[in-house]
Design an enzyme around this catalytic site. Structure first.
Site, short mmCIF file in Angstrom:
data_model
loop_
_atom_site.label_atom_id
_atom_site.label_comp_id
_atom_site.label_asym_id
_atom_site.label_seq_id
_atom_site.Cartn_x
_atom_site.Cartn_y
_atom_site.Cartn_z
CE LYS A 59 28.59 34.40 55.73
NZ LYS A 59 29.51 34.03 55.15
CB SER A 62 30.42 37.54 53.30
OG SER A 62 30.65 36.20 53.46
CB SER A 103 33.38 34.95 53.12
OG SER A 103 33.24 36.01 52.14
#
Lengths: 476, 95, 487
Positions: C76, C151, C175
């Site tokens: 990420k 997210s 997330s």
């Protein structure tokens, strides 16, 4: 109108750890800009704080030295504000649970009286960087070497009543941190900084007046001047029927005045909240006792000992212990010459005078404690007189030779040979028949003149007691 | 509770965010909606509840006082917007 | 081949059936083909990945036993990667080439994993749909008109579309788990403190936790073995022994007590999702578990408390983005104030600014007690709810999200978006571990099942999830993607 002044001091002391409070970056003074600014100090995203063990120990040492409550569980908070020298946009500090709670210290005033001043708290926090305002094409340069250096912010109760007391308090703090060896306390380099909260009120008024905060006071002398200026300013305003505005003011030592810092006028709202990247710092009794066991003798204790063991006056002892370096120097001198009173005199008068004239610290002294001890020993054993010793002392500044060698080299050894002294006195009697007659006629005052003549003739080297004795015998 | 435009201006200033007059109303409305969601918790009596600021019931670890970082200034200043003579440059700071 | 699990690929690599370089090339090719449409990656590091793969092949040849050696991975874009742009989905950091590696990145590098690139995300991890990214939304591989969740949407989409074998994510309020549910993959949020946060760009420091996003519970165990452990650089990282998470996967679920929270099956839950979860629960009963109805009475308040705590911490965490030392700075600032305001207003997107404002408000003078302190008290109540529940049950099971992936642009109202995390947020406030695994479908879209365990009981979570995945095949179902060749 009688006014009473109310002063509280906030003193920032840089703790002399090797590395920063929350990162392993060096803290040396005077490094090239930003060479001591690591990724945490620069607040790079993703970096996190880990607390320095030694900084905690130093804070606890200070707390114990002022007999303060030690926070068993201290909590770091974030204090939020934007400033270019504050990389994270918040300062990690302690709001509700400081490491050091309420304590006190005793100050000695010029008349020898003492006052106990309350210390509200001492909390740990990170220092900010520095803004350099020299012109970089209309820009300001930021050096973050200092950012993250551990600070202890020591907050006094508003119990100081005039500028002299404020200075005495500050000097006492300075002496304590030096004894504890937790900071170099160098005000010129900013390792000890003082902000003063000053207000005045009518004598007997129970309410405190509106205060102003004076920042950026970087010497003991300026603390006194800045407070005196500010008190005078407030008084003029109030006596003219005006009002004091609560504000931050900057002391300008060039103009000897304080002026409003407009940039800080915008009401700040620091939005403190517990720093989630750090956990509570928990201290147990065993830790506290271990730190207590390592405490050195502190100035108040040392003063008592000097009075009790050396028979010094409380005043002299107080002067000697006011600086750790002076007290240590003094003790070495006594150990060599064995005369505490003489040592106290020489250290506080001659040596301190020499250092002050040259702006030297004890470490810079050209006359080591050992050599001064030797010098005093030569007074004690009558090798030289106290007066000649001053000549030797002056010579010792330039000449690093041993005391005896200097005395020898300069031919300053005291004349104690009575034959030699008799010759001197015979010469004086022969050369001053009028004065001799006057003395014999009962004019005692002339005796001193004749002694002086004999001393002059010996270029000060004759033992004055012997001169007195022999002269009196001969004039009988 | 609805947030006033003036309050938006005040908090935007604290957060150093620019909210122009045209946006302020919309921002105030959005934030008011969020505050309404948040304010549901006001109905709960928490008088004697100790706040939980951290999920871990742990204490701070302490690091030895050692210098572990080296000077990386040149490398670290490559990613800075403006530097000169080893300093970070910002518009003039007025004290 | 690219759809295989870490465990399968690792066997193939060590058996010499394929090389890491071949595998890496195959993923890079697929990324090149599919990423323009999915937008799962912000940065692809082809050359660096191939160099790492060559190293991995040498290590494998020398008999390296690391189960992730040579396995292609995506991080990420919230994890700092030295020498590689680390944007956090924001214009603010679009030019930020990190000078250091996050601990998680360091650990995967040391274990021989191959970094393919950095995945897209909601800006500063603030969002539940990936639509707040400065780099544009990620598309859900199951239906490119839908969001992947957020997210960590880029990581979940990349795993689902086989654009990597495994990915890292972070979870502040859901997330990892919600995008894993929307994309039909496995996502684990470990206990707070289990995985180091060093180098992971902070959103809300007391809630953030890194975890794996991958194709099975077994893979999650393999990844967690790499990621977990004490890190002296993170004061909130715990000093607890890390068990071998793969060791207990095969334990029987006989006698397992599963808590079914009434509050997670209440109003607002989509009927298909409920049905899928109920079916999954029956599956657990077949495996020997017993179901117990429980209450988490303060669950609804978790959203209120979260939207104080997270924005408050974020408002301070994001103050460092000031245009002075790195990242974006506005053009031609008039003065210091102008530089701060324009840098931050131009560098941050609307949702980030909104949360900064909410957090600033909640902490501002006069409001602290009513908001921040109150929220932390609610947090205590929520933690207590879980502690009470775990006196009766071993794990808590429910849906990860009230519904399957929604249409791009469907939730323009921030409050509606916040309610997406109604089942996941309480876990972050309490610091507990939780996993989302695929457990059914709704109109052809994956449905995620949420399993929560007590503090540091990741091994149990993974065991429960693994046993479910042995009995079912939801986790191995794949989206059909246009532009995909038959392999």
């Amino acid at each position: 109108m009688n006014w009473e002044t109310v002063i509280g001091l906030e003193v920032h002391v840089q703790l002399s750890t090797r590395s920063k409070l929350f990162s392993g970056t060096a803290t040396q003074f005077g490094a090239e800009p930003n060479t001591q600014a690591s990724i945490y100090d620069l607040a790079l995203p993703g970096t996190l704080p880990v607390m320095n063990r030694e900084a905690l120990r130093m804070a606890v040492r200070f707390g114990l030295a002022i007999d303060a409550e030690i926070g068993r569980k201290s909590v770091f908070d974030r204090k939020n504000y934007f400033y270019p020298d504050l990389p994270k946009g918040y300062q990690v500090s302690q709001l509700h649970h400081p490491t050091v709670g309420r304590g006190s210290l005793t100050i000695t005033l010029e008349d020898g009286s003492e006052r106990v001043i309350g210390v509200t708290r001492a909390h740990m926090e990170e220092d900010a960087g520095k803004s350099l305002h020299e012109d970089f094409h209309g820009m300001t340069g930021i050096d973050l070497n200092r950012a993250g250096t551990p600070l202890l912010e020591i907050v006094s109760e508003p119990e100081l009543r005039n500028a002299k007391e404020a200075v005495a308090y500050l000097k006492k703090l300075h002496s304590i941190i030096r004894y504890l060896d937790i900071s170099d306390g160098n005000m010129a380099q900013g390792s000890m900084r003082c902000d003063a909260n000053v207000s005045i009120r009518r004598q007997g008024d129970p309410e405190l007046g509106t205060r102003t905060e004076i920042k950026n006071i970087n010497s003991f002398r300026f603390v006194e001047k800045a407070i005196n200026y500010e008190v005078m300013r407030q008084r003029e305003i109030l006596e003219d029927g005006g009002r004091i505005i609560q504000e931050t003011r900057l002391y300008d030592s060039d103009r000897d005045e304080t002026r409003s810092m407009r940039s800080k006028e915008v009401a700040n709202d620091y939005r403190y909240f517990p720093e989630p990247d750090l956990l509570p710092v928990v201290i147990d009794d065993a830790y506290i006792e271990a730190v207590r066991a390592e405490l050195p003798e502190l100035p108040d204790q040392k003063r008592e000992r000097f009075v009790a063991d050396f028979g010094l006056s409380p005043y002299d002892a107080g002067v000697l212990v006011s600086s750790r370096e002076m007290a240590e120097y003094f003790e070495q001198v006594v150990a060599i010459c064995g005369d505490a009173k003489l040592s106290a005199n020489w250290v506080t008068v001659e040596l301190l005078g020499l250092l002050n004239r040259n702006n030297w610290e004890f470490v810079d002294s050209p006359i080591s404690a050992r050599r001064l001890g030797d010098l005093i020993a030569r007074i004690k054993d009558n090798t030289i007189s106290g007066k000649i010793a001053k000549t030797v002392f002056e010579a010792m500044i330039e000449d690093q030779a041993e005391v005896d060698a200097i005395i020898e080299k300069q031919g300053l050894k005291q004349v104690t040979d009575s034959g030699e002294i008799e010759q001197l006195i015979d010469a004086v009697i022969a050369g001053n028949p009028d004065q001799v007659q006057q003395f014999r006629d009962g004019k005692e005052a002339v005796f001193g003149y004749l002694v002086g003549q004999a001393m002059r003739l010996s270029r000060g080297k004759a033992n004055p007691a012997q001169v007195n004795q022999i002269l009196r015998d001969k004039l009988k | 509770m609805a947030l006033e435009k003036s309050e938006v201006t005040k908090i935007a200033q604290l957060a150093r965010l620019h909210v122009d007059d045209g946006e302020a109303e919309e921002v105030a409305r959005r934030i008011s909606d969020i505050l309404e969601l948040i304010n549901k918790m006001q109905a709960v009596d928490t008088a004697n509840i100790e706040p939980l600021s951290h999920p871990l019931d742990a204490v701070q670890r302490l690091r030895p006082d050692q210098v572990t970082e080296t000077d990386r200034r040149d490398e670290l200043q490559k990613i800075a917007p403006a530097v000169e003579a080893g300093l970070y440059l910002v518009p003039k700071v007025i004290e | 081949m690219l759809a295989k699990t870490i465990a399968e690929l690792s066997r193939a690599l060590r058996g010499g059936e394929l090389s890491s370089v071949e595998l890496t090339r195959a993923y890079l090719d697929r990324i090149e083909r599919l990423n323009p449409d999915l937008n799962a990656y912000i940065t692809v590091c082809g050359e660096q990945a191939l160099a790492q793969a060559e190293d991995a092949d040498r290590r494998l040849a020398a008999g390296d036993t690391s189960p992730v050696c040579g396995i292609p991975l995506a991080h990420k874009d919230i994890f700092c990667t030295e020498g590689v742009t680390t944007s956090c989905g924001s214009r603010m950091l679009a030019n930020f080439v990190s000078p250091y590696d996050a601990t998680v990145v360091e650990k995967f590098n040391a274990a021989g994993a191959v970094t393919l690139g950095k995945t897209n995300m909601d800006e500063f991890a603030m969002g539940s749909s990936n639509e707040t990214s400065y780099f544009g939304p990620v598309k859900n591989p199951w239906d490119t008109g839908r969001v992947p969740g957020g997210s960590s949407g880029g990581s979940a989409a990349a795993v689902a579309a086989d654009l990597c074998a495994m990915a890292t994510g972070t979870d502040t309020g859901g997330s990892i788990r919600q995008p894993a549910a929307f994309c039909g993959v496995t996502g684990l949020k470990p206990s707070y403190g289990r995985v180091s946060r060093w180098g992971m760009i902070a959103f809300a420091s007391s809630l953030d936790q890194a975890g794996p996003i991958c194709k099975s519970a077994q893979d999650a165990a393999i990844m967690l073995n790499v990621m977990a452990g004490l890190d002296e650089r993170d004061s909130t990282s715990v000093d607890l022994t890390v068990p071998d998470y793969t060791a207990s996967l095969d334990q029987s679920l006989e006698g397992l007590r599963i808590g079914i929270p009434r509050q997670h099956f209440a109003e607002g839950l989509n009927a298909d999702v409920e049905q899928a979860i109920r079916a999954a629960l029956q599956e657990f009963e077949k495996l020997g578990a017993t179901l117990v109805d429980i209450d988490l009475p303060n669950n609804e308040l978790s959203i209120s408390a979260y939207y104080v705590v997270a924005p408050a911490e974020a408002s301070a965490n994001l103050s460092r983005f000031d245009g002075v030392r790195y990242g974006y700075r506005c053009d031609n600032p008039l003065d210091l104030e102008d530089m701060y305001k324009r840098t931050r207003s131009e560098g941050f997107g609307d949702e980030v600014k909104r949360r900064i404002l909410v957090g600033t408000y909640a902490l501002s003078a006069g409001f602290y007690d009513a908001y921040y302190r109150k929220a932390q008290q609610i947090r205590r109540l929520i933690k207590q709810d879980f502690l009470d529940a775990f006196k009766q049950v071993d794990v808590i099971v429910g849906p990860t999200s009230p519904h399957a992936a929604f249409q791009l642009g469907a939730k323009s109202d921030p409050v509606a978006m916040y309610l997406e995390d109604i089942y996941t947020i309480a876990v972050n406030l309490a610091g507990l571990p939780a996993i989302s695994i695929p457990s059914g479908q709704s109109n052809g879209l994956p449905v995620g099942m949420h399993i929560v365990a007590g503090d540091f009981e990741e091994a149990r979570l993974l065991n429960v999830a693994h046993q479910f995945q042995r009995a079912t095949d939801w986790h191995s179902r794949k989206p059909s993607l246009s532009g995909e060749d038959a392999k």
